[in-house]
Design an enzyme around this catalytic site. Structure first.
Site, mmCIF file in Angstrom:
data_model
loop_
_atom_site.group_PDB
_atom_site.id
_atom_site.type_symbol
_atom_site.label_atom_id
_atom_site.label_comp_id
_atom_site.label_asym_id
_atom_site.label_seq_id
_atom_site.Cartn_x
_atom_site.Cartn_y
_atom_site.Cartn_z
ATOM 1 N N LYS A 168 40.375 77.237 61.297
ATOM 2 C CA LYS A 168 39.247 76.753 60.581
ATOM 3 C C LYS A 168 38.254 76.152 61.686
ATOM 4 O O LYS A 168 38.914 75.070 62.181
ATOM 5 C CB LYS A 168 39.557 76.041 59.408
ATOM 6 C CG LYS A 168 40.317 76.828 58.240
ATOM 7 C CD LYS A 168 39.640 77.943 57.671
ATOM 8 C CE LYS A 168 40.436 78.690 56.475
ATOM 9 N NZ LYS A 168 39.866 79.643 55.664
ATOM 10 N N ASP A 197 37.183 80.741 61.411
ATOM 11 C CA ASP A 197 36.521 80.884 59.955
ATOM 12 C C ASP A 197 35.825 79.734 59.651
ATOM 13 O O ASP A 197 36.265 78.719 59.718
ATOM 14 C CB ASP A 197 37.913 81.280 58.888
ATOM 15 C CG ASP A 197 37.156 81.426 57.510
ATOM 16 O OD1 ASP A 197 35.974 81.407 57.272
ATOM 17 O OD2 ASP A 197 38.179 81.373 56.515
ATOM 18 N N HIS A 299 41.155 89.599 52.823
ATOM 19 C CA HIS A 299 41.217 88.159 52.605
ATOM 20 C C HIS A 299 42.281 87.711 51.578
ATOM 21 O O HIS A 299 42.461 88.377 50.476
ATOM 22 C CB HIS A 299 39.847 87.668 51.920
ATOM 23 C CG HIS A 299 40.011 86.376 51.502
ATOM 24 N ND1 HIS A 299 39.943 86.000 49.987
ATOM 25 C CD2 HIS A 299 40.102 84.935 51.914
ATOM 26 C CE1 HIS A 299 40.249 84.780 49.995
ATOM 27 N NE2 HIS A 299 40.126 84.050 51.200
#
Length: 370
Positions: A168, A197, A299
């Site tokens: 992330k 992400d 996802h």
């Protein structure tokens, strides 16, 4: 052919095993509505959907008050017709997250029922393109995790045969994201994939700035860099960088994916079977992506997506984030960084009925039909 005789709705609330944070939220719970459909021959299908943190009761309400009462007496095999009838019956709330998530609970139950009646696992029923798929892990890459622990998790995943790790990003300053990525890349070497992400947290200017840094580290994809409904901005960003742009977890219709694919705004399609409205539209998105020579890397929901990605040819990875261990008798099969869909008829999820019964939340359940 057998008609739908009985439908049950209930909801469970699942607590993640680890703390999950990204640039916009902390994932503290997973509200999980279920739909169980029984046909006139006594065959049963169980489907589900989810929300991160909140919104589950709204889905249960739409199912209970509007969608499920329309199911009893319908031919269970007419999945496409049922899906479209339910969509148009809720046209005032479509396209949108709540409607799509509610439709998914019904649609996955119907596909589970169809597969059980046919005696086939879902991945074979839908095409049977491959019998396993490589995995990458997200579970050790959350935004709050210190750099040294990111490195340790990536090295452990690499040693266990995983193909990559997702990290992330969206720290307050670019230098912080860069330091974390540099540390992981140095340790895992050039042949291990690193995905990032941003969870829609950047403007295009900032995403463009950060993409230049991502290029240094051979990043496999830049996921949700911008607000998901802005196709044009993604198109412009994609044209400005060599890093593939990944979108899809926050997209709720086939038409939205069409816009991304035809404009070049997405290099990776991350269609989520719950958020798109179920297996019926998920397969349409997957085939649309194949027509544009774009891979599908869905996802979340690994226990269900493993069967879907093994049904199609253009799905190179499955995301590892375990969800359902507290409700199942056995986990998804994994060996040396690969996931294997179940050969049992149905969705391939080994539900534990006693655990499901114990997890039901009072006031968020209902039954229809005989």
């Amino acid at each position: 052919m057998a008609k739908i005789r009985h439908v049950e709705i209930f909801m469970a609330n699942l607590t993640p095993k680890v703390k999950r944070t990204d640039a916009i939220q902390c994932f503290e719970s997973q509200e999980t509505p279920f739909v169980r459909i029984v046909d006139s021959d006594g065959a049963m299908g169980l489907g589900y959907t989810y929300t991160i943190g909140q919104g589950g009761p709204a889905i249960v309400s739409l199912l209970r008050e509007t969608l499920v009462p329309k199911l009893v007496g319908r031919e269970a095999e007419e999945i496409e017709r049922i899906w479209r009838d339910l969509l148009f019956s809720t046209h005032a709330t479509s396209v949108g997250a709540i409607t799509s998530l509610a439709l998914a609970a019904i649609d996955t139950a119907l596909w589970d029922l169809r597969c059980k009646r046919a005696g086939l696992p879902l991945w074979r029923m839908l095409g049977g393109a491959k019998s396993s798929v490589p995995m990458y892990t997200t579970e050790g890459g959350w935004l709050h995790i210190p750099t040294k622990d990111l490195v340790a998790d990536a090295l452990e995943a690499q040693a266990n045969g995983f193909s990559g790790s997702k990290i992330k990003i969206g720290r307050p300053h670019l230098s912080e994201d860069r330091e974390r990525l540099a540390a992981v890349r140095e340790q895992v070497g050039p042949n291990y994939e690193i995905m990032v992400d941003a969870n829609q947290c950047f403007s295009r200017a900032e995403a463009t700035r950060r993409a230049r840094v991502l290029e240094e580290f051979g990043i496999a994809w830049f996921e949700e860099p911008l607000p998901a409904d802005d196709v044009l901005e993604h198109q412009l960003l994609a044209a400005s960088t060599s890093v593939p742009i990944a979108v899809g977890e926050s997209i709720y219709s086939l038409s939205q994916f069409k816009d991304y694919l035809t404009t070049g705004g997405a290099s990776i399609v991350q269609v989520d079977v719950a958020r798109i409205g179920g297996i019926t539209p998920w397969m349409k998105v997957a085939h649309l992506a194949e027509a544009h020579n774009v891979p599908v890397c869905p996802h979340f929901l690994m226990e269900l997506h493993v069967s879907l990605v093994c049904a199609i040819p253009n799905a190179p990875w499955l995301e590892y984030i375990p969800q359902l261990d507290s409700l199942t008798a056995s986990p998804m099969k994994m060996e040396w960084g690969r996931a294997y869909p179940s050969d049992a008829p149905g969705l391939g999820i080994d539900w534990d009925e006693e655990k499901l019964e114990a997890a039901k939340i009072n006031g968020l359940k209902a039954g229809f039909g005989g």
